[in-house]
Design an enzyme around this catalytic site. Sequence first.
Site, mmCIF file in Angstrom:
data_model
loop_
_atom_site.group_PDB
_atom_site.id
_atom_site.type_symbol
_atom_site.label_atom_id
_atom_site.label_comp_id
_atom_site.label_asym_id
_atom_site.label_seq_id
_atom_site.Cartn_x
_atom_site.Cartn_y
_atom_site.Cartn_z
ATOM 1 N N GLU A 1 0.821 -1.209 0.000
ATOM 2 C CA GLU A 1 0.000 0.000 0.000
ATOM 3 C C GLU A 1 0.853 1.256 0.000
ATOM 4 O O GLU A 1 1.906 1.314 0.640
ATOM 5 C CB GLU A 1 -0.846 0.045 1.268
ATOM 6 N N CYS B 1 2.902 8.594 1.513
ATOM 7 C CA CYS B 1 3.236 7.716 2.626
ATOM 8 C C CYS B 1 3.667 6.384 2.020
ATOM 9 O O CYS B 1 2.857 5.701 1.393
ATOM 10 C CB CYS B 1 1.995 7.562 3.509
ATOM 11 N N CYS C 1 4.585 -6.513 8.048
ATOM 12 C CA CYS C 1 5.440 -5.991 9.115
ATOM 13 C C CYS C 1 5.561 -7.029 10.219
ATOM 14 O O CYS C 1 4.566 -7.634 10.606
ATOM 15 C CB CYS C 1 4.835 -4.698 9.678
ATOM 16 N N CYS D 1 2.476 -4.597 16.417
ATOM 17 C CA CYS D 1 1.922 -3.662 17.397
ATOM 18 C C CYS D 1 0.412 -3.901 17.463
ATOM 19 O O CYS D 1 -0.237 -4.101 16.436
ATOM 20 C CB CYS D 1 2.229 -2.215 17.000
ATOM 21 N N CYS E 1 -2.267 -1.867 15.243
ATOM 22 C CA CYS E 1 -1.941 -1.559 13.845
ATOM 23 C C CYS E 1 -2.381 -2.697 12.925
ATOM 24 O O CYS E 1 -2.083 -3.867 13.168
ATOM 25 C CB CYS E 1 -0.436 -1.331 13.717
ATOM 26 N N GLU F 1 8.517 -1.763 8.981
ATOM 27 C CA GLU F 1 9.390 -1.078 9.930
ATOM 28 C C GLU F 1 10.669 -0.673 9.186
ATOM 29 O O GLU F 1 11.509 -1.529 8.886
ATOM 30 C CB GLU F 1 9.675 -2.016 11.116
ATOM 31 N N LEU G 1 6.306 6.323 20.041
ATOM 32 C CA LEU G 1 6.450 6.123 21.485
ATOM 33 C C LEU G 1 5.187 5.476 22.062
ATOM 34 O O LEU G 1 5.241 4.414 22.655
ATOM 35 C CB LEU G 1 6.712 7.476 22.149
ATOM 36 N N HIS G 2 4.064 6.149 21.908
ATOM 37 C CA HIS G 2 2.727 5.620 22.215
ATOM 38 C C HIS G 2 2.424 5.361 23.689
ATOM 39 O O HIS G 2 1.295 5.004 24.021
ATOM 40 C CB HIS G 2 2.444 4.344 21.421
ATOM 41 N N ASN H 1 -6.966 5.450 14.791
ATOM 42 C CA ASN H 1 -7.831 5.143 13.650
ATOM 43 C C ASN H 1 -8.285 3.699 13.788
ATOM 44 O O ASN H 1 -7.449 2.806 13.870
ATOM 45 C CB ASN H 1 -7.060 5.328 12.337
ATOM 46 N N CYS I 1 -3.243 6.341 9.087
ATOM 47 C CA CYS I 1 -2.167 5.688 9.839
ATOM 48 C C CYS I 1 -2.670 4.405 10.472
ATOM 49 O O CYS I 1 -3.688 4.402 11.163
ATOM 50 C CB CYS I 1 -1.707 6.565 11.001
#
Length: 355
Positions: A109, A122, A129, A133, A136, A177, A230-231, A305, A348
């Site tokens: 994508e 983007c 990946c 996470c 995601c 990543e 960071l999150h 999102n 995102c």
Amino acid sequence: MSATPLVSGLDLPIPGKTQLIPPLLGASVTDLSAWVQQQGQPAYRGKQLHEWIYQKGVRSLADISVFPKQWRAEVAEIPIGRSTIHHRAVAPDGTIKYLLRLADGQIIETVGIPTEKRLTVCVSTQVGCPMACDFCATGKGGYTRNLGRHEIVDQVLTVQEDFQQRVSHVVFMGMGEPLLNTENVLASLKSLNQDVGIGQRSLTVSTVGIRDRIRQFAQHHLQVTLAVSLHAPNQALREKLIPSARPYPLEDLLTECREYVEITGRRVTFEYVLLAGFNDLPEHAWELAKCLRGFQSHVNLIPYNPIQEVDYKRPNRDRIQAFVNVLKQQQIAVSVRYSRGLEADAACGQLRASK
Ligand code: SAH
């Protein structure tokens, strides 16, 4: 660009050889000139080739009409390295999500995000990946392979051609990543800067943090922006969201980020996805401010999102504003990224290789 060469020497295809042929896209004008000369052609043909690849967007060497016919036939099979558009979805805000088909049939994508003065792309850096996470979408589908430099540069050219507008900014925030694919990411940054003509300061690489890789990245002394996902303001919370945080704790990540600032003299952007009730309380904002005090940084808050597989919630505007206020009070530079392209699942964290 950097004092250290990002890609070493000549590593371009030889016609008639059936070995795995590295595509031409991503090669510099110097490399292309050397390559054409290897083929017995005059050096200026390298400049022509460069222009046809990067400006005219040619997809086959057979189509370069300024080249002698016989030579065109000889090199016709040498891949330039362009993808094809498999699917295209336009969101009401003008953001376009592309599913691109690569030479081996893999789908990735890419998102084109137009704003008044900018066209941002983007880009993905991997097929899938491996970081997994929790919030995601990309990680849910697992990991297949790294992208080559040509496959990263191609995404930018594809969006540029489709919009018929020059791309002004590139963010490495698509699938994958980037710092697990550092060599190709560095090579594509160099090419986007020198061949496609995008300023280094308009390029941003986003990472969840891989041990030692931020320091290594810093050593290239690029002018690009580093964004770190960071999150969470503490190790316990971060571990719950990001599996790789366990072997590479927050404290070590922040130490490496400080080194990055020292080595490059550039600030770091910290991305922080806001998950209602999980990491968006005022106390989290206080804790985050404490972590980042005296740090040359900028916090970019990303309201979550939604994705299908998990039931996190996006906080409402008041909650977001309260979080912002605490950071501001504490003199932490902060902005909120209201992701674009939500309706096309192009925002995102919503990227996956399906429509
Ligand atoms: N692997 C890189 C780049 C990929 S994603 C990284 O982790 O930084 C770009 C940003 O979007 C990251 O900060 C990522 O954590 C964030 N993101 C992922 N899923 C999201 C979601 N569902 N909502 C909002 N942001 C998300």
